[in-house]
Design a protein around this motif. Structure first.
Motif, PDB file in Angstrom:
ATOM      1  N   SER A 260       0.730  -9.503  -0.552  1.00  0.00           N
ATOM      2  CA  SER A 260       1.970  -9.039   0.227  1.00  0.00           C
ATOM      3  C   SER A 260       2.498  -7.706  -0.455  1.00  0.00           C
ATOM      4  CB  SER A 260       2.959 -10.190   0.138  1.00  0.00           C
ATOM      5  OG  SER A 260       4.355  -9.868   0.742  1.00  0.00           O
ATOM      6  N   PRO A 261       2.582  -7.480  -1.920  1.00  0.00           N
ATOM      7  CA  PRO A 261       2.983  -6.419  -2.397  1.00  0.00           C
ATOM      8  C   PRO A 261       2.191  -5.191  -2.162  1.00  0.00           C
ATOM      9  CG  PRO A 261       2.794  -8.204  -3.931  1.00  0.00           C
ATOM     10  CD  PRO A 261       2.154  -8.610  -2.897  1.00  0.00           C
ATOM     11  N   GLN A 262       0.714  -5.484  -2.060  1.00  0.00           N
ATOM     12  CA  GLN A 262       0.018  -4.244  -1.579  1.00  0.00           C
ATOM     13  C   GLN A 262       0.131  -3.722  -0.231  1.00  0.00           C
ATOM     14  OE1 GLN A 262      -3.806  -6.254  -2.381  1.00  0.00           O
ATOM     15  NE2 GLN A 262      -4.199  -4.495  -4.009  1.00  0.00           N
ATOM     16  N   ARG A 263       0.585  -4.764   1.035  1.00  0.00           N
ATOM     17  CA  ARG A 263       0.836  -4.671   2.208  1.00  0.00           C
ATOM     18  C   ARG A 263       2.171  -3.699   2.065  1.00  0.00           C
ATOM     19  NH1 ARG A 263      -1.316  -9.776   3.186  1.00  0.00           N
ATOM     20  NH2 ARG A 263       0.777 -10.510   3.564  1.00  0.00           N
ATOM     21  N   GLN A 264       3.120  -4.220   1.504  1.00  0.00           N
ATOM     22  CA  GLN A 264       4.435  -3.490   1.476  1.00  0.00           C
ATOM     23  C   GLN A 264       4.284  -2.096   0.861  1.00  0.00           C
ATOM     24  OE1 GLN A 264       7.027  -6.151  -0.686  1.00  0.00           O
ATOM     25  NE2 GLN A 264       6.894  -7.919   0.696  1.00  0.00           N
ATOM     26  N   GLU A 265       3.535  -1.956  -0.176  1.00  0.00           N
ATOM     27  CA  GLU A 265       3.193  -0.693  -0.559  1.00  0.00           C
ATOM     28  C   GLU A 265       2.896   0.363   0.392  1.00  0.00           C
ATOM     29  OE1 GLU A 265       0.968   1.606  -4.402  1.00  0.00           O
ATOM     30  OE2 GLU A 265       0.071  -0.397  -3.450  1.00  0.00           O
ATOM     31  N   LEU A 266       1.634  -0.167   0.874  1.00  0.00           N
ATOM     32  CA  LEU A 266       1.012   0.701   1.970  1.00  0.00           C
ATOM     33  C   LEU A 266       1.868   0.872   3.279  1.00  0.00           C
ATOM     34  CD1 LEU A 266      -1.580   2.245   3.018  1.00  0.00           C
ATOM     35  CD2 LEU A 266      -2.315   0.084   3.838  1.00  0.00           C
ATOM     36  N   ALA A 267       2.729   0.011   3.515  1.00  0.00           N
ATOM     37  CA  ALA A 267       3.573   0.339   4.921  1.00  0.00           C
ATOM     38  C   ALA A 267       4.704   1.195   4.292  1.00  0.00           C
ATOM     39  CB  ALA A 267       4.152  -1.055   5.048  1.00  0.00           C
ATOM     40  N   SER A 268       5.267   1.176   3.033  1.00  0.00           N
ATOM     41  CA  SER A 268       6.306   2.154   2.636  1.00  0.00           C
ATOM     42  C   SER A 268       5.547   3.592   2.525  1.00  0.00           C
ATOM     43  CB  SER A 268       6.444   1.674   1.242  1.00  0.00           C
ATOM     44  OG  SER A 268       7.696   2.426   0.681  1.00  0.00           O
ATOM     45  N   LEU A 269       4.332   3.673   2.091  1.00  0.00           N
ATOM     46  CA  LEU A 269       3.677   5.131   1.888  1.00  0.00           C
ATOM     47  C   LEU A 269       3.671   5.535   3.527  1.00  0.00           C
ATOM     48  CD1 LEU A 269       2.791   6.995   0.028  1.00  0.00           C
ATOM     49  CD2 LEU A 269       0.549   5.885  -0.152  1.00  0.00           C
ATOM     50  N   ILE A 270       3.207   4.766   4.495  1.00  0.00           N
ATOM     51  CA  ILE A 270       2.786   5.264   5.581  1.00  0.00           C
ATOM     52  C   ILE A 270       4.478   5.990   6.352  1.00  0.00           C
ATOM     53  CG2 ILE A 270       2.213   4.885   8.145  1.00  0.00           C
ATOM     54  CD1 ILE A 270       0.053   2.839   6.845  1.00  0.00           C
ATOM     55  N   ASP A 271       5.322   5.021   5.850  1.00  0.00           N
ATOM     56  CA  ASP A 271       6.791   5.162   6.376  1.00  0.00           C
ATOM     57  C   ASP A 271       7.420   6.536   5.709  1.00  0.00           C
ATOM     58  OD1 ASP A 271       9.377   4.583   8.187  1.00  0.00           O
ATOM     59  OD2 ASP A 271      10.203   4.362   6.109  1.00  0.00           O
ATOM     60  N   HIS A 272       7.039   6.766   4.461  1.00  0.00           N
ATOM     61  CA  HIS A 272       7.360   7.793   3.722  1.00  0.00           C
ATOM     62  C   HIS A 272       6.800   9.143   4.277  1.00  0.00           C
ATOM     63  CE1 HIS A 272       9.438   5.438   0.783  1.00  0.00           C
ATOM     64  NE2 HIS A 272       9.726   6.270   0.253  1.00  0.00           N
ATOM     65  N   TYR A 273       5.705   9.054   4.708  1.00  0.00           N
ATOM     66  CA  TYR A 273       4.833  10.158   5.457  1.00  0.00           C
ATOM     67  C   TYR A 273       5.547  10.460   6.821  1.00  0.00           C
ATOM     68  CZ  TYR A 273       1.699  12.397   8.549  1.00  0.00           C
ATOM     69  OH  TYR A 273       1.251  13.584   9.730  1.00  0.00           O
ATOM     70  N   ARG A 274       5.706   9.315   7.653  1.00  0.00           N
ATOM     71  CA  ARG A 274       6.486   9.609   8.776  1.00  0.00           C
ATOM     72  C   ARG A 274       7.645  10.052   8.785  1.00  0.00           C
ATOM     73  NH1 ARG A 274      10.341   7.243  11.567  1.00  0.00           N
ATOM     74  NH2 ARG A 274      10.935   5.758   9.903  1.00  0.00           N
ATOM     75  N   ARG A 275       8.616   9.900   7.890  1.00  0.00           N
ATOM     76  CA  ARG A 275       9.803  10.542   7.339  1.00  0.00           C
ATOM     77  C   ARG A 275       9.713  11.962   6.799  1.00  0.00           C
ATOM     78  NH1 ARG A 275      13.525   6.989   4.434  1.00  0.00           N
ATOM     79  NH2 ARG A 275      11.884   6.176   3.523  1.00  0.00           N
TER      80      ARG A 275
END
Length: 318
Positions: A260-275
């Motif tokens: 779960s922490p790894q998925r959250q980290e990856l999702a957060s990094l993708i969202d940071h790229y999106r923004r």
């Protein structure tokens, strides 16, 4: 793909003193950053048709019947239009092996766009022309990636051009090795994520075209049409939105493996790229780490993760 890629280039961009004033327009990106990977084939069309250096400048002029003439700007001598067109057609016919071309901007022989078109016997002009050599080159090979050296200062245009060059290089190598339907299907499969990042609708359209491969009697004709559609699709610059969709799609492949922490980290990094807070390289680096830890044969073959040498640093800034 370690062999050097054959790319045409205006000779002045390599620092050759062939311009009308005896100078050059050396392009640092071409001569410094791209040179280790490219085998340049320089051409100066004006020298090739017998002009000396230095020489009076040339210009394109509009004729009443809509034709374009290549003339000396000082009004002396005869038009060089037919000489230039004849050379350009002959030369373009010998360049089918090239995977890209870098041309000199604003040149009446080599400019790709917005070359000045003059009214006869006047300095009145509009930026609406194309150099005669480049016009013949692009007409003969409409699939060929062509760019002006000035436009390559734009990071997005630069990356798009280089990606197209590497893609065409791989397709040309496949063609030389002997066309088969299986090879073309495998090639298209390797580029699915890359194409999705460029244009989602055209990606789907091309997928339907590939699915109908067996309906073509001639594989050579099919491959020619596929090449054109592929390169037209890739002219669309990959967008942040499309890249985000691709990243989220790839993320789904690791849903079961990651904590779960790894998925959250990856999702957060993708969202940071999106923004726009992280470069594309950041989420891709993390995804490549997970690809090494949790191998997936389909992901491993995708050119999306390394469309060109990482040393070119084309994904660092956007």
């Amino acid at each position: 793909m370690s062999e050097k890629i054959p790319v045409g280039i205006s000779a002045c961009l390599l620092g050759k003193n062939v311009r009308f004033d005896g100078g050059h327009k050396r392009c640092d990106f071409a001569t410094n950053e791209l040179a280790p990977y490219m085998r340049y084939e320089p051409v100066c069309p004006e020298i090739a048709i017998g002009l000396d250096t230095p020489r009076p400048a040339l210009r394109l002029t509009e004729q009443p019947e809509g034709e374009v003439s290549l003339v000396f700007s000082n009004g002396e001598g005869e038009p060089l239009t037919e000489q230039m067109r004849a050379f350009s057609q002959q030369k373009a016919a010998s360049l089918g092996h090239l995977c890209g071309y870098i041309v000199c901007a604003k040149s009446p022989s080599c400019g790709m766009e917005r070359v000045r078109l003059y009214q006869p016997d006047s300095n009145i002009n509009r930026k609406a022309g194309r150099g005669l050599f480049t016009a013949e080159l692009m007409a003969a090979m409409p699939w060929l990636p062509v760019e002006e050296e000035g436009r390559l200062n734009d990071a997005a245009i630069r990356e798009n051009f280089v990606e197209r060059v590497y893609t065409l290089h791989e397709l040309n190598r496949l063609w030389r090795s002997g066309l088969t339907r299986a090879k073309l299907m495998d090639f298209h499969s390797r580029y699915k994520l890359s194409l999705l990042a460029h244009n989602q609708q055209e990606y789907r359209d091309l997928g339907r075209f590939v699915a109908a491969m067996d309906s073509w009697d001639s594989l050579e004709e099919y491959a020619g049409e596929y090449r054109q559609r592929l390169m037209d699709l890739m002219k669309n610059q990959a967008t942040r939105s499309n890249h985000t969709n691709v990243l989220m799609h790839v993320q789904g492949y690791f849903r079961r493996e990651l904590s779960s922490p790894q998925r959250q980290e990856l999702a957060s990094l993708i969202d940071h790229y999106r923004r726009g807070l992280q470069p594309l390289l950041a989420p891709i680096t993390l995804l490549k780490h997970y690809m090494a830890e949790y191998p997936n044969s389909w992901l491993a073959q995708q050119r999306y993760f390394e469309p060109y040498p990482e040393a070119l640093r084309l994904r660092y800034g956007h």
